[in-house]
Write an enzyme that holds these catalytic residues in place. Sequence first.
Site, PDB file in Angstrom:
ATOM      1  N   LYS A   1      21.972  46.167  47.741  1.00  0.00           N
ATOM      2  CA  LYS A   1      22.829  47.147  47.063  1.00  0.00           C
ATOM      3  C   LYS A   1      24.293  46.904  47.394  1.00  0.00           C
ATOM      4  CE  LYS A   1      19.305  50.722  46.707  1.00  0.00           C
ATOM      5  NZ  LYS A   1      18.672  51.867  47.362  1.00  0.00           N
TER       6      LYS A   1
ATOM      7  N   SER B   1      16.742  57.008  46.349  1.00  0.00           N
ATOM      8  CA  SER B   1      17.904  56.482  47.083  1.00  0.00           C
ATOM      9  C   SER B   1      19.220  56.850  46.416  1.00  0.00           C
ATOM     10  CB  SER B   1      17.792  54.961  47.216  1.00  0.00           C
ATOM     11  OG  SER B   1      17.978  54.344  45.973  1.00  0.00           O
TER      12      SER B   1
END
Lengths: 264, 834
Positions: B726, B683
């Site tokens: 996140k 990611s």
Amino acid sequence: VTWRVGRVVVRLDAASESRPGIDTAARLAASWRVPLRGVFVEDEELLALAALPFAVQITLAAGRGVLRRAEIEGHLRAFAERARREVAAAAERHGVEWSFAVVRGSFAEDEDDFIVAGGAARPLGGQARLPPRWQPAAHPLLLARREWAVGGSVTIMLRRRGPPAARLLAIAAEIARLGGGMLTVLGAADAAGPDSNDFAAWVAAQLEGRPLILRTELVDMDLAALRQRFAAIDCRLLVLEASAPEEELRGLVERVACDVLLLR
Amino acid sequence: MELAASEDRSSYRQPDAGGPRPPDAAPGRPLPPALLYSRCDPASLPEDLAGAVEDAAGAIGQDRAVEAVEFAVAMRRKGYNVYALGPSGTGKHTLIDDLLRRRAAAEPTPSDWCYVNNFADPQKPRRLELPPGRAVHLREAMRRLVEELRAALPAAFERDDYRTRREVVDQQFKERNEEPFAELQRHAEAKGITLIRTPMGLALAPRRDGKVLSPEAFEALPAQERERVQRDMAEVQGELEAVMQKVPQWEREHRDAVRELNRETTGGAIALMMDELRAGFCDLPDVPAYLDAVERDIKENADDFLAPAAPAQPGVPIPAQLEEAMTEARFRRYQVNVMVDNGAQRGAPVVYEDNPTHQTLVGRSQYMARFGALVTDFNLLTAGALHRANGGYLILDAQKLLTGSLGWPSLKRSLNAGEIRIETLEQLLSMASTVTLDPEPIPLRVKVVLLGPAQVYYLLSALDDDFKELFKIAADFDDRIERSPESTLRYARFVAGVVRRDGLRPFDRGAVARVIEQAARLAGDSEKLSAGLRDIVDLLQESDELAAEAGLGAVGAAEVQQAIDARFRRGDRVYRRLQEEIGRRTIRVETDGSVVGQINGLSVISLGGLSFGNPSRITARVRLGRGEVVDIEREVALGGPLHSKGVLILAGFLGGRFGQSRPLSLNASLVFEQSYGGVDGDSASAAELFALLSALADVPLSQSFAVTGSVDQLGRIQAIGGVNEKIEGFFDVCRTVGLTGRQGVVIPASNIEHLMLRQDIVAAATEERFRIIPIETVDQGLSLLTGMPAGEPDAEGGYPEGTFNQRVAARLDGFAAKAAELARQAAALPPSRP
């Protein structure tokens, strides 16, 4: 009627069952608060036989074999030692003073000894036995065959009335009291007089005041009928007059399954 | 009824998917607040939720799994057992238990099973099958029989007729036994010989004058007389041997006569009782035969009923406890060991065994100490879960089954054989060192449902052939379900059901709506709801507790939010510490300005049940080299394989975009700065690519952004997991350092539908203090982060002046030229001497 026991002696040997005799003797000694003495009698005749050069024995297990004196003596010592341990254990269980002796042939009896002996021969292997060996004795002799715990009643056979019979009745009553209080008095029909009620009344009078469950019967002195009657009333101890005719006495002593007490 | 569960975002698609794009979700532009969180409108929920509870709560959205289970249950053929796979906490157990119980209630109640003594071979106890509830009756009937016999048989043997007959038998034996000896003795005495008992047997002795001859007296006899004595002795000895040989036969005959008498007496005494017992069970096929065997055994062993065990030592009383044990031991063989009593059962049983081992599944044979030895019999057989579930359903946890002692092999063996065989572990391992039983197996008809994770299912499928044969049905439980008006309503009903079941305070519609929103957040998707119902139940209970502490009569959205916050707060020690260190600049994370070759990446840290986002600086350095991109994390074994794959994809992207017309004569290195633990996943590959390209182009990147997303070799940005955590992680850092209005997070456009952000972030976005910006391509990201146009290549692959890509290409050209020059210089050097 007076009756004194100074010591209970249990007579033991290699030919008879010892355990019922030891236990019965210990219980009686405890009840009467007298010492218990165990006497193991080594069979002189057996030892003499074993000394013969052609002596053999026959056993169920091994058949015919040589009979050796040393071997017999070893066996007798082992029997005696085991008997001593059993006497000690029984005396301890019942809390009586005890002693033990090994004699050969015969032993000296005291005046007030009450003798208990094994009433059944040791089985040959399974259950088969020889007829019990028995000799009339001068002292009271109880031939013990059954465990005390088996229970049952005390039965006395009387041939006639009179002071000797009253004395026997008193002793039987004393022993019946120890075993639960049930006493059966069997009177010989030919000697008890024409009236059975009369005999029952005489017995009741002799035992008056004693805490007993009393049963009185007149019987024929037929051995087979008597044995059936003993079984039916669950006789555990049969009290006999030692002065009875030997043939009659032997027939009863050897043929009944219960303990037998011979009194003079 | 219309539910405003979510706005319609399904129309948003990747560009190459061809779907229409919402006008307010353009790549490179901040997302409108409405796309950051998908609300559940309380007004869309029924007012009276308590009246509309969801019965099969666990079945929400699990239609596929439910269908599989129902099919398996309907299939009565061998092997159609079920493996229910899926994450824990998704309500598998509840759903399956509920399904099975509904079905089981309509099925017939299975038989009772018991073990009884096998009188022919006690080591092999016999099984008896009886209609439900009848096994206990048989057990009680047998107990009463023994009690009655203990009174009736002694009475029968005490009666005069028995005693007289027994006396006759004994006397016959005695006479038969003694008479030959007496006869022999008479015969012997006539010859001057006497019979003497020796310690071991019998002997014959010559007698004179009433005494046994001594050796001396014997030697003194005339020789003729001695010979005669010895001859007579030999003759009588022969007769004695003949008698002795008959003794065993007499004894055998006596025993037989006594046994026959006892058998006859016993038979007469028990006949009526046995007839009554048989009459009570004559409708059952197996019981009369068993009772016949009982009757035969009682006749053969009547002595057991007659007297207490004789003491080993006459006159020594047996302790009461010991006597009781001995008495109990004598009659144990007539007991009935009820293994399964379905007397109180209605329908088929549904059993869950929490500790599935060999012994808890197939039962066991226990032992008891008796006189210093361990013994066992059929009464010590105990039932296992398979016995209890026989005729119904057994639910097991697959992981516990596989790790429990020999549970899995035993279950397979039972299912394969279609019977339950009780074996001790020693028997199973061929290590038996004591007497063991071999009970008659009990036929097995059970449906087994294993609950476990998918990985275990796949492993068993791949490695265990028996598994495929025995568990043909997989019920695949999803960890999340579609968020639709229907499923939202069912979820609300489920909430109401838990509230009622657990006796919680009423949840108002706002509270239920907040719970549903949290379910979407737990699913990590605004268009899904979490199937992790255990977490939802926990949330309901915790909300109720908070309402109780506040003295409220009902739970509102505020209490639910408090419970969510409190749960995060309970586990956020590490998160807070990281935030604090970033705020103190112990951990450097820039949230403003521009830096060449540096960007904020985002990772997710999962600790216990808590996941949170953590920003990290990613830096890149480039130099002349041979076209390698070095993943420093991998070099020091801190990078996982997926991360390494992401970095290699970067090299592929560089080669594809810039290596067509020049050699890539560079070396680059990438690192997560101040990262001291392992890094995995791809990611961060987009962020790494941006840092690398920034270093190559020598163009600074805005530090106001954090970037998450993976990238492919064609430069397309792809969805990643944990997008909410996140974003929240970077937002918290920015808030700590200070929100500037320029900060935000760059996310893959394909993650928009996963957004379920905290309300404070939605508020910050509404006030334009924080931005969530979706991108689809690398170039969109470069433009956003550098403020320069990325630049499209012309027909020759060149990029326009003033574009980012042109700066990269120029730098790479420079590296290539320098590399070529160095190669020429190296070629011009004289060869080295050895």
